[in-house]
Design an enzyme around this catalytic site. Structure first.
Site, mmCIF file in Angstrom:
data_model
loop_
_atom_site.group_PDB
_atom_site.id
_atom_site.type_symbol
_atom_site.label_atom_id
_atom_site.label_comp_id
_atom_site.label_asym_id
_atom_site.label_seq_id
_atom_site.Cartn_x
_atom_site.Cartn_y
_atom_site.Cartn_z
ATOM 1 N N LYS A 13 0.843 -1.213 0.000
ATOM 2 C CA LYS A 13 0.000 0.000 0.000
ATOM 3 C C LYS A 13 0.872 1.255 0.000
ATOM 4 O O LYS A 13 0.666 2.166 -0.799
ATOM 5 C CB LYS A 13 -0.932 0.012 1.223
ATOM 6 C CG LYS A 13 -1.827 -1.217 1.336
ATOM 7 C CD LYS A 13 -2.741 -1.157 2.538
ATOM 8 C CE LYS A 13 -2.041 -1.203 3.882
ATOM 9 N NZ LYS A 13 -1.359 -2.476 4.226
ATOM 10 N N ARG A 88 -9.747 0.318 9.436
ATOM 11 C CA ARG A 88 -9.249 -1.044 9.656
ATOM 12 C C ARG A 88 -10.248 -1.900 10.408
ATOM 13 O O ARG A 88 -9.970 -3.075 10.658
ATOM 14 C CB ARG A 88 -7.976 -0.976 10.496
ATOM 15 C CG ARG A 88 -6.700 -1.169 9.706
ATOM 16 C CD ARG A 88 -5.578 -0.894 10.671
ATOM 17 N NE ARG A 88 -4.395 -1.624 10.397
ATOM 18 C CZ ARG A 88 -3.324 -1.094 9.805
ATOM 19 N NH1 ARG A 88 -3.329 0.136 9.375
ATOM 20 N NH2 ARG A 88 -2.253 -1.818 9.647
ATOM 21 N N ARG A 127 11.829 -5.865 4.872
ATOM 22 C CA ARG A 127 11.552 -4.436 4.630
ATOM 23 C C ARG A 127 12.486 -3.574 5.486
ATOM 24 O O ARG A 127 12.772 -3.894 6.625
ATOM 25 C CB ARG A 127 10.107 -4.100 4.998
ATOM 26 C CG ARG A 127 9.864 -2.589 4.938
ATOM 27 C CD ARG A 127 8.427 -2.228 4.925
ATOM 28 N NE ARG A 127 7.739 -2.626 6.145
ATOM 29 C CZ ARG A 127 6.441 -2.420 6.326
ATOM 30 N NH1 ARG A 127 5.716 -1.869 5.374
ATOM 31 N NH2 ARG A 127 5.864 -2.797 7.440
ATOM 32 N N ARG A 160 11.487 -1.877 11.306
ATOM 33 C CA ARG A 160 10.441 -1.552 12.273
ATOM 34 C C ARG A 160 10.319 -2.669 13.314
ATOM 35 O O ARG A 160 10.487 -3.835 12.982
ATOM 36 C CB ARG A 160 9.090 -1.396 11.536
ATOM 37 C CG ARG A 160 8.908 -0.041 10.914
ATOM 38 C CD ARG A 160 7.727 0.083 9.975
ATOM 39 N NE ARG A 160 6.490 -0.581 10.358
ATOM 40 C CZ ARG A 160 5.371 -0.545 9.630
ATOM 41 N NH1 ARG A 160 5.341 0.161 8.500
ATOM 42 N NH2 ARG A 160 4.295 -1.172 10.010
ATOM 43 N N ARG A 171 -0.060 -9.436 13.237
ATOM 44 C CA ARG A 171 -0.689 -8.440 12.357
ATOM 45 C C ARG A 171 -1.534 -9.126 11.285
ATOM 46 O O ARG A 171 -2.597 -8.648 10.915
ATOM 47 C CB ARG A 171 0.386 -7.573 11.689
ATOM 48 C CG ARG A 171 0.987 -6.558 12.655
ATOM 49 C CD ARG A 171 2.340 -6.083 12.193
ATOM 50 N NE ARG A 171 2.300 -5.248 11.012
ATOM 51 C CZ ARG A 171 3.357 -4.998 10.246
ATOM 52 N NH1 ARG A 171 4.531 -5.535 10.520
ATOM 53 N NH2 ARG A 171 3.243 -4.212 9.203
HETATM 54 P P1 AP5 Z 1 4.809 -1.659 1.827
HETATM 55 O O1 AP5 Z 1 4.429 -0.819 0.667
HETATM 56 O O2 AP5 Z 1 5.672 -1.026 2.891
HETATM 57 O O3 AP5 Z 1 3.528 -2.363 2.470
HETATM 58 P P2 AP5 Z 1 2.251 -1.786 3.193
HETATM 59 O O4 AP5 Z 1 1.063 -2.444 2.587
HETATM 60 O O5 AP5 Z 1 2.275 -0.287 3.219
HETATM 61 O O6 AP5 Z 1 2.485 -2.425 4.631
HETATM 62 P P3 AP5 Z 1 2.520 -1.821 6.095
HETATM 63 O O7 AP5 Z 1 3.258 -2.833 6.945
HETATM 64 O O8 AP5 Z 1 3.057 -0.431 6.165
HETATM 65 O O9 AP5 Z 1 1.052 -1.850 6.445
HETATM 66 P P4 AP5 Z 1 0.453 -2.083 7.772
HETATM 67 O O10 AP5 Z 1 -0.951 -1.926 7.371
HETATM 68 O O11 AP5 Z 1 0.726 -3.292 8.551
HETATM 69 O O12 AP5 Z 1 1.198 -1.015 8.716
HETATM 70 P P5 AP5 Z 1 0.809 0.447 9.156
HETATM 71 O O13 AP5 Z 1 2.003 1.262 9.143
HETATM 72 O O14 AP5 Z 1 -0.424 0.909 8.453
HETATM 73 O O15 AP5 Z 1 5.546 -2.978 1.265
HETATM 74 C C1 AP5 Z 1 6.027 -3.974 2.147
HETATM 75 C C2 AP5 Z 1 7.381 -4.496 1.665
HETATM 76 O O16 AP5 Z 1 7.226 -5.185 0.431
HETATM 77 C C3 AP5 Z 1 8.414 -3.383 1.388
HETATM 78 O O17 AP5 Z 1 9.662 -3.892 1.729
HETATM 79 C C4 AP5 Z 1 8.314 -3.177 -0.141
HETATM 80 O O18 AP5 Z 1 9.522 -2.682 -0.694
HETATM 81 C C5 AP5 Z 1 8.002 -4.580 -0.619
HETATM 82 N N1 AP5 Z 1 7.146 -4.625 -1.820
HETATM 83 C C6 AP5 Z 1 6.112 -3.797 -2.141
HETATM 84 N N2 AP5 Z 1 5.546 -4.195 -3.301
HETATM 85 C C7 AP5 Z 1 6.236 -5.306 -3.693
HETATM 86 C C8 AP5 Z 1 6.120 -6.185 -4.816
HETATM 87 N N3 AP5 Z 1 5.189 -6.010 -5.744
HETATM 88 N N4 AP5 Z 1 6.975 -7.224 -4.902
HETATM 89 C C9 AP5 Z 1 7.928 -7.423 -3.944
HETATM 90 N N5 AP5 Z 1 8.089 -6.621 -2.863
HETATM 91 C C10 AP5 Z 1 7.255 -5.583 -2.744
HETATM 92 O O19 AP5 Z 1 0.339 0.164 10.668
HETATM 93 C C11 AP5 Z 1 1.263 -0.179 11.681
HETATM 94 C C12 AP5 Z 1 0.546 -0.286 13.017
HETATM 95 O O20 AP5 Z 1 -0.059 0.976 13.371
HETATM 96 C C13 AP5 Z 1 -0.634 -1.294 13.068
HETATM 97 O O21 AP5 Z 1 -0.205 -2.614 13.313
HETATM 98 C C14 AP5 Z 1 -1.465 -0.705 14.235
HETATM 99 O O22 AP5 Z 1 -0.889 -1.019 15.485
HETATM 100 C C15 AP5 Z 1 -1.316 0.797 14.024
HETATM 101 N N6 AP5 Z 1 -2.396 1.328 13.153
HETATM 102 C C16 AP5 Z 1 -2.241 1.956 11.943
HETATM 103 N N7 AP5 Z 1 -3.445 2.306 11.435
HETATM 104 C C17 AP5 Z 1 -4.385 1.901 12.338
HETATM 105 C C18 AP5 Z 1 -5.801 1.945 12.368
HETATM 106 N N8 AP5 Z 1 -6.506 2.478 11.350
HETATM 107 N N9 AP5 Z 1 -6.433 1.411 13.438
HETATM 108 C C19 AP5 Z 1 -5.749 0.890 14.462
HETATM 109 N N10 AP5 Z 1 -4.406 0.799 14.498
HETATM 110 C C20 AP5 Z 1 -3.719 1.289 13.446
#
Ligand code: AP5
Length: 216
Positions: A13, A88, A127, A160, A171
């Site tokens: 994403k 979420r 990552r 991270r 997660r």
């Molecule tokens: P990347 O683009 O970084 O993935 P992403 O989908 O953005 O994953 P996140 O881990 O950031 O999402 P998340 O939803 O768990 O975390 P968030 O920060 O929102 O890609 C991942 C990896 O793959 C990278 O290394 C990239 O280079 C690689 N890649 C990408 N595309 C690729 C491809 N096509 N092929 C190969 N490799 C590829 O949330 C973190 C924490 O915050 C949560 O756990 C929670 O505690 C809290 N939080 C955040 N939002 C909320 C909410 N709305 N409600 C409650 N808690 C929340």
């Protein structure tokens, strides 16, 4: 253009949102990035969120809803935005619906990025994230030009705390139980566009573009 990006942790994403924002002149609103910035600056919100995030649990709904309510008022969102990591849970989606109605805004679509879980673990354990701007890299699939250094601003790349094996598994479980039901929620509202998230980053983006060009 107003979008939601829905998909499991590591689906890409953040990676894809960067290109979408550049090409469609909209702003990425990532709740994860906002929470991490608050932790870095030692705010009360950051302190409240810390233990949930490190364990791979969701931060309580009301904290997130209050936070997003403030974010959506910002003037830089006038051209549109992509919500990355929000909503979420069903209560978050309902709260967003109410906020948008109050603001007289409508969503164009919900992009649902689909990737199988074995691939997600692989992506997340390798990552690395920039401490300064939050850009993410992958040690093999999407490496920085120089080891350990962000291409954009020279910031230090780190792993991270929630990108370790145990929080990753949690997660993924949390996603299945609490976030995946939103696919049905938005499909029932005729608002979901499914995107295959497996393949090369550029190819996935070109599929996303095909969808988004319908809403320009
Ligand atoms: P990347 O683009 O970084 O993935 P992403 O989908 O953005 O994953 P996140 O881990 O950031 O999402 P998340 O939803 O768990 O975390 P968030 O920060 O929102 O890609 C991942 C990896 O793959 C990278 O290394 C990239 O280079 C690689 N890649 C990408 N595309 C690729 C491809 N096509 N092929 C190969 N490799 C590829 O949330 C973190 C924490 O915050 C949560 O756990 C929670 O505690 C809290 N939080 C955040 N939002 C909320 C909410 N709305 N409600 C409650 N808690 C929340």
């Amino acid at each position: 253009m107003r979008l939601i990006f829905l998909g499991p942790p590591g689906a890409g994403k953040g990676t894809q949102a960067e290109s979408i924002c550049k090409d469609y002149n909209i702003v990425q609103l990532s709740t994860g990035d906002i929470l991490r910035a608050n932790r870095k600056h030692g705010t009360e919100l950051g302190r409240k969120a810390q233990s949930f995030m490190d364990a791979g649990e969701l931060v309580p709904d009301q904290i997130i809803i209050d936070m997003i309510k403030e974010e959506l008022k910002k003037p830089e969102l006038v051209n549109g935005y992509i919500l990355d990591g929000f909503p979420r849970t069903v209560p978050q989606a309902e709260a967003l619906g109410n906020l948008l109605t109050d603001m007289g805004q409508k969503l164009d679509t919900v992009l649902v990025l689909e990737v199988p879980s074995e691939e997600l673990v692989q992506r997340l354990t390798a990552r690395r994230t920039c401490r300064t701007c939050g850009k993410s890299y992958h040690l093999i699939y999407n490496p920085p030009k120089k080891d350990g250094v962000c291409d954009l601003d020279g910031g230090e790349l780190y792993q991270r705390d929630d990108d370790k094996e145990e929080p990753i598994r949690n997660r993924l479980k949390v996603y299945e139980n609490q976030t995946k039901p939103l696919i049905e929620y938005y499909t029932a509202k005729n608002l979901a566009d499914n995107i295959n998230g497996l393949g090369k980053i550029d190819e996935i983006y070109s599929n996303i573009k095909q969808v988004l060009d319908r809403y320009k």
